[in-house]
Design an enzyme around this catalytic site. Structure first.
Site, PDB file in Angstrom:
ATOM      1  N   HIS A  69       0.839  -1.194   0.000  1.00 40.18           N
ATOM      2  CA  HIS A  69       0.000   0.000   0.000  1.00 40.18           C
ATOM      3  C   HIS A  69       0.879   1.251   0.000  1.00 40.18           C
ATOM      4  O   HIS A  69       1.722   1.405   0.876  1.00 40.18           O
ATOM      5  CB  HIS A  69      -0.894   0.035   1.240  1.00 40.18           C
ATOM      6  CG  HIS A  69      -1.694  -1.206   1.455  1.00 40.18           C
ATOM      7  ND1 HIS A  69      -2.132  -1.589   2.702  1.00 40.18           N
ATOM      8  CD2 HIS A  69      -2.145  -2.164   0.596  1.00 40.18           C
ATOM      9  CE1 HIS A  69      -2.820  -2.719   2.603  1.00 40.18           C
ATOM     10  NE2 HIS A  69      -2.832  -3.081   1.333  1.00 40.18           N
ATOM     11  N   TYR A 132       2.516   2.371  13.687  1.00 40.98           N
ATOM     12  CA  TYR A 132       2.999   3.427  12.788  1.00 40.98           C
ATOM     13  C   TYR A 132       2.313   4.763  13.077  1.00 40.98           C
ATOM     14  O   TYR A 132       1.125   4.837  13.373  1.00 40.98           O
ATOM     15  CB  TYR A 132       2.842   3.034  11.316  1.00 40.98           C
ATOM     16  CG  TYR A 132       1.491   2.530  10.882  1.00 40.98           C
ATOM     17  CD1 TYR A 132       0.617   3.351  10.185  1.00 40.98           C
ATOM     18  CD2 TYR A 132       1.111   1.208  11.122  1.00 40.98           C
ATOM     19  CE1 TYR A 132      -0.607   2.891   9.757  1.00 40.98           C
ATOM     20  CE2 TYR A 132      -0.116   0.738  10.702  1.00 40.98           C
ATOM     21  CZ  TYR A 132      -0.974   1.581  10.019  1.00 40.98           C
ATOM     22  OH  TYR A 132      -2.193   1.119   9.591  1.00 40.98           O
TER      23      TYR A 132
END
Length: 473
Positions: A69, A132
């Site tokens: 992605h 993240y």
């Protein structure tokens, strides 16, 4: 878990993708680490990317595979537990499109992933916790900008430790396109406001052919209008160049002009600065030597602000607002000459009529041709020069306004003695704004950044020749 080691950053084969080794302090109780430390990591190469959201992915079994992605924001990836094989593919438009980088990550590692770089991982241990930070908020609209690559793409050929056919992969990830069918992620855009003035016209030429630069004159973007700010999809932009200003120096001394000068040169700049901070934009703001009183013979970038009149005061206030933006280029210039009304064009027209103007001879500076000013701004952005304040004018010996006028007359084939030199005191009339005696800008810093402005006298010759050619059709 390994013992502590020194914080370090490592470049990769993908521009901007940076691997970090994190100190992990372990003992019999477990371990501790500083997972993200803005100042320390910036010191060794992490961009000040301004994270706003923290996401965590828990992966129950070894072999869980996610990606590839590419998202429309930057992310800082680390592990809280477990181990992964990570794969990153540059899916941005440009020469490194399709470049692959792989690495094994543990809690002692982290990686900064720039916008548009495809991110994927495969867990090598059960109960892996993948975390993240991102610098924009997720939304359904943002997801429409994602770019995807198939995990099993034959051209990129990621060497997965566990073959993709045997891994745990979502049905959606198995359907992503091969590299030949991937739509590259476009780089973020630049918005130029005030794009219809002398500098705006020069910026249009400087960025001609760059489809990622948008130009907005006053009808398209009124910098004093809240509605204009709300109409822009700011996450699509990385840079805004403010070429808009109230420049009628004498009119600024009137009641109406004072209001307009402060509204455009200060209030609107503060709004741009707030927007730049909120959306992590680079702000390029144009300033003037009028922020100084002219007592110094040469003005350096760090000279204290000492404006004399309303125009200079409003510009100084705008400087202070712009300088609060972490990513800013505050560009000070003087005596601008470009398309539209300017001193050189006025003198050339007077020379054609054989007029005998009075021109002041006790104000000194250098001309700045708008094309060279625009080229200097583009150079700062293209080279990613250190943020801060830069003086940009043309180079050469300082001259007075009267000397410029005489040069225009001489180059136009008219007797330069038709220009009468007068003092500022003799020339000034009721309502005239105070002006700095010296407008010469120190050019050492911009030259040190790799841009050497051409000599003003040569540019004057070229400007008048171009004007003559245009007039002849």
């Amino acid at each position: 878990m390994d013992g502590a080691h020194r914080l370090q950053s490592l470049a990769t084969s993908i521009p901007g993708l940076t691997l970090f080794r994190l100190p992990v302090h372990a003992d019999s109780r477990g371990w501790f680490k500083e997972n993200w430390h803005r100042r320390k990591m910036m010191d060794i190469g992490l961009p000040d990317f301004g994270p706003v959201q923290n996401n965590i992915s828990f992966n129950a079994e070894r072999g869980t595979t996610r990606g590839i992605h590419a998202e429309p924001w930057d992310k800082f990836v680390s592990l809280a537990a477990g181990r992964i094989f990570g794969a990153w593919v540059d899916l941005r438009e440009g020469p490194t499109f399709g470049v692959l980088f792989t690495a094994e990550l543990t809690p002692g590692d982290a990686i900064f992933v720039p916008r548009g770089v495809g991110n994927a991982f495969q867990t090598l241990e059960d109960r892996t916790v993948y975390s993240y930070l991102v610098n924009d908020h997720w939304s359904p609209e943002a997801q429409e900008e994602y770019t995807f690559l198939n995990l099993a793409d034959e051209q990129v050929a990621v060497p997965w430790p566990i073959p993709v056919e045997q891994a745990t992969v979502s049905p959606q990830d198995r359907k992503h396109p091969r590299l030949a069918d991937v739509r590259p992620m476009q780089k973020k855009r630049t918005l130029v406001v005030g794009a219809d003035g002398q500098l705006g016209s020069a910026l249009r030429k400087a960025f001609a052919g760059d489809a990622t630069v948008d130009f907005a004159g006053h009808p398209q973007f009124d910098i004093t209008s809240v509605e204009s700010f709300e109409s822009v999809d700011w996450p699509h932009y990385s840079t805004v160049i403010n070429a808009a200003a109230f420049t009628a120096v004498d009119a600024a001394e009137t009641t109406e002009g004072r209001t307009a000068a402060w509204l455009i040169n200060a209030g609107a700049v503060a709004a741009l600065a707030r927007t730049a901070v909120e959306h992590s934009l680079t702000l390029v703001h144009l300033s003037s030597e009028y922020v100084f009183d002219g007592s110094a013979e040469v003005h350096s970038e760090d000279e204290a602000l000492t404006p004399l009149g309303v125009y200079g005061q409003s510009k100084a206030a705008g400087d202070l607002a712009a300088s609060t933006v972490p990513r800013h280029y505050l560009v000070r210039t003087s005596w601008v000459v470009g398309d539209g009304r300017n001193f050189v064009r006025t003198m050339a027209a007077l020379a054609e009529r054989g007029a005998s103007p009075n021109v002041v001879d006790d104000q000194f500076g250098r001309l700045t041709f708008a094309d060279d000013l625009a080229a200097g701004i583009k150079h700062l952005l293209d080279t990613q020069a250190p943020y801060g304040t830069y003086n940009i004018s043309n180079s050469g010996l300082p001259v007075s306004w009267a000397q410029v006028a005489r040069d225009v007359y001489r180059l136009s084939g008219v007797d330069p003695l038709k220009v009468t030199a007068v003092s500022t005191a003799a020339y000034a009339g009721p309502g005239s704004a105070p002006r700095p005696r010296n407008s010469v800008l120190d050019l050492a810093k911009i030259k040190g950044a790799g841009f050497s402005p051409p000599d003003a006298s040569q540019r004057l010759v070229e400007y008048l020749l171009a004007r003559e050619t245009l007039a002849k059709g």
